[in-house]
Design a protein around this motif. Structure first.
Motif, PDB file in Angstrom:
ATOM      1  N   GLU A 142      -3.044   0.749   7.801  1.00 14.06           N
ATOM      2  CA  GLU A 142      -3.780   1.595   6.855  1.00 14.06           C
ATOM      3  C   GLU A 142      -4.711   0.799   5.953  1.00 14.06           C
ATOM      4  N   VAL A 143      -4.384  -0.474   5.682  1.00 16.36           N
ATOM      5  CA  VAL A 143      -5.261  -1.296   4.837  1.00 16.36           C
ATOM      6  C   VAL A 143      -5.612  -2.647   5.463  1.00 16.36           C
TER       7      VAL A 143
ATOM      8  N   ARG B  83       2.311   1.799  -3.291  1.00 15.75           N
ATOM      9  CA  ARG B  83       1.291   1.898  -4.362  1.00 15.75           C
ATOM     10  C   ARG B  83       1.440   0.798  -5.408  1.00 15.75           C
TER      11      ARG B  83
ATOM     12  N   ARG C 161      -5.396   7.954   1.763  1.00 12.55           N
ATOM     13  CA  ARG C 161      -4.855   8.891   0.763  1.00 12.55           C
ATOM     14  C   ARG C 161      -5.931   9.453  -0.153  1.00 12.55           C
TER      15      ARG C 161
ATOM     16  N   TYR D  73       0.838  -1.208   0.000  1.00 16.72           N
ATOM     17  CA  TYR D  73       0.000   0.000   0.000  1.00 16.72           C
ATOM     18  C   TYR D  73       0.874   1.259   0.000  1.00 16.72           C
TER      19      TYR D  73
ATOM     20  N   CYS E  28      -9.753   4.843   1.987  1.00 12.15           N
ATOM     21  CA  CYS E  28      -8.295   4.910   1.872  1.00 12.15           C
ATOM     22  C   CYS E  28      -7.807   6.213   2.497  1.00 12.15           C
TER      23      CYS E  28
ATOM     24  N   ILE F 236     -11.352   0.673   0.765  1.00 17.92           N
ATOM     25  CA  ILE F 236     -10.352  -0.394   0.748  1.00 17.92           C
ATOM     26  C   ILE F 236     -11.048  -1.702   0.406  1.00 17.92           C
TER      27      ILE F 236
ATOM     28  N   CYS G 105      -5.322   3.550  -5.577  1.00 21.39           N
ATOM     29  CA  CYS G 105      -3.889   3.852  -5.404  1.00 21.39           C
ATOM     30  C   CYS G 105      -2.994   2.725  -5.918  1.00 21.39           C
TER      31      CYS G 105
ATOM     32  N   TYR H  27      -6.196  -3.844  -0.059  1.00 20.33           N
ATOM     33  CA  TYR H  27      -5.507  -2.835  -0.863  1.00 20.33           C
ATOM     34  C   TYR H  27      -6.492  -1.766  -1.315  1.00 20.33           C
ATOM     35  N   CYS H  28      -5.953  -0.659  -1.805  1.00 17.88           N
ATOM     36  CA  CYS H  28      -6.771   0.419  -2.343  1.00 17.88           C
ATOM     37  C   CYS H  28      -6.845   0.257  -3.861  1.00 17.88           C
TER      38      CYS H  28
END
Length: 261
Positions: free
Chosen positions: A224-225, A169, A235, A166, A233, A240, A256, A252-253
């Motif tokens: 974060e994920v 990216r 960002r 993540y 997300c 997600i 991104c 994962y996003c």
DNA sequence: CGGAGCCCCTGTAAGC
DNA sequence: TGCTTACAGGGGCTCC
């Protein structure tokens, strides 16, 4: 691996130099058939060193090594931290150390002093940028698979693989040899920074992990994920996503972390 | 070689 | 309140 490193840092100063006075085991698959000989072999030996090898903890004694792998629910607890599923109890001069493991996916095995044990890839915290790049270039599989494969790279588990990809990216299913050069460099940096931050936070405690004194880590508060499916997300606010990659839950996003082409 | 599927276990949470 | 199913920080095996 941050959890294992946390344990090693607590175990080493406390155990090195101590003699094993008594060893007790209960029948369990964690011993992989060695249960009958473990107590007799280890009793009386002194701890020379405690080291981490990937996600393994190695106890170096006078005449043997002990390899401990925690699997999913393994714990190493100093009394009086409470154990619910004790598999082995190691009585030292000044400490009682319990290997506790609910699911018995962990292992505790005897190795000769030299040689033996698994031969794994380079350590995720120590690998050079050049070696990391070469590894990703020579592999055909999904990058998540390569990072998780302990024979390619040692130390990365499911949580930290998702978090590192993540940060850099990169889509977890992207073939590793197709990851652009600058993202490989970004991943090398973010992976090691992530692991260092997680070690500083005492690892991640989702449900079972605790340190030798029964204390939880705090890095789960900074995921974060991992386990964040459906939440925005950090960002870009896209939800997600959770998919399955190599039989592991993968987070994962989708915005991104795009697959190339 | 890589990937899918299944297995080893126990406990918890969610769904009906 | 139950019963059933899905899923969990790991890794090893077989099969195709």
């Amino acid at each position: 691996m941050p959890e294992v490193e946390t344990l090693v840092r607590l175990l080493a100063p406390r155990l090195v130099g101590q003699r094993l006075l008594n060893v007790m085991t209960t029948p369990s698959r964690v011993f992989r058939g060695q249960q009958p000989v473990i107590a007799a072999c280890l009793t009386g030996q002194r701890i020379q060193a405690v080291e981490r090898y990937g996600k393994n903890i190695l106890l170096r004694l006078d005449h043997h090594r002990v390899r401990i792998h925690l699997g999913m629910t393994g714990k190493l607890l100093f009394a009086p931290a409470p154990a619910t599923h004790p598999r082995a109890m190691l009585a030292f001069e000044d400490d009682l150390l319990v290997f506790d493991d609910i699911r018995q996916f962990g292992r505790l095995e005897l190795l000769p002093l030299e040689e033996g044990g698994p031969a794994l890839g380079e350590d995720a915290l120590a690998i050079s940028p050049a070696a990391f790049t070469a590894l990703l270039r020579e592999r055909r599989g999904a990058i998540k698979n390569v990072l998780l494969n302990q024979h390619c790279l040692r130390g990365m588990g499911n949580i930290y693989t998702d978090e590192a990809l993540y940060r850099a990216r990169i889509h977890p299913q992207c073939p590793s040899f197709l990851v652009p050069r600058r993202k490989v460099a970004a991943l090398h940096v973010s992976m090691r920074a992530l692991l260092q931050e997680a070690i500083a936070a005492g690892g991640s405690s989702i449900s079972d992990y605790v340190d030798t004194d029964g204390q939880r880590g705090s890095f789960q508060n900074r995921h974060e994920v991992y386990g964040k499916q459906g939440t925005p997300c950090p960002r870009c606010r896209t939800a997600i996503r959770r998919i399955v990659v190599c039989q592991r839950g993968t987070h994962y996003c989708p915005r991104c972390q795009r697959l190339p082409r």
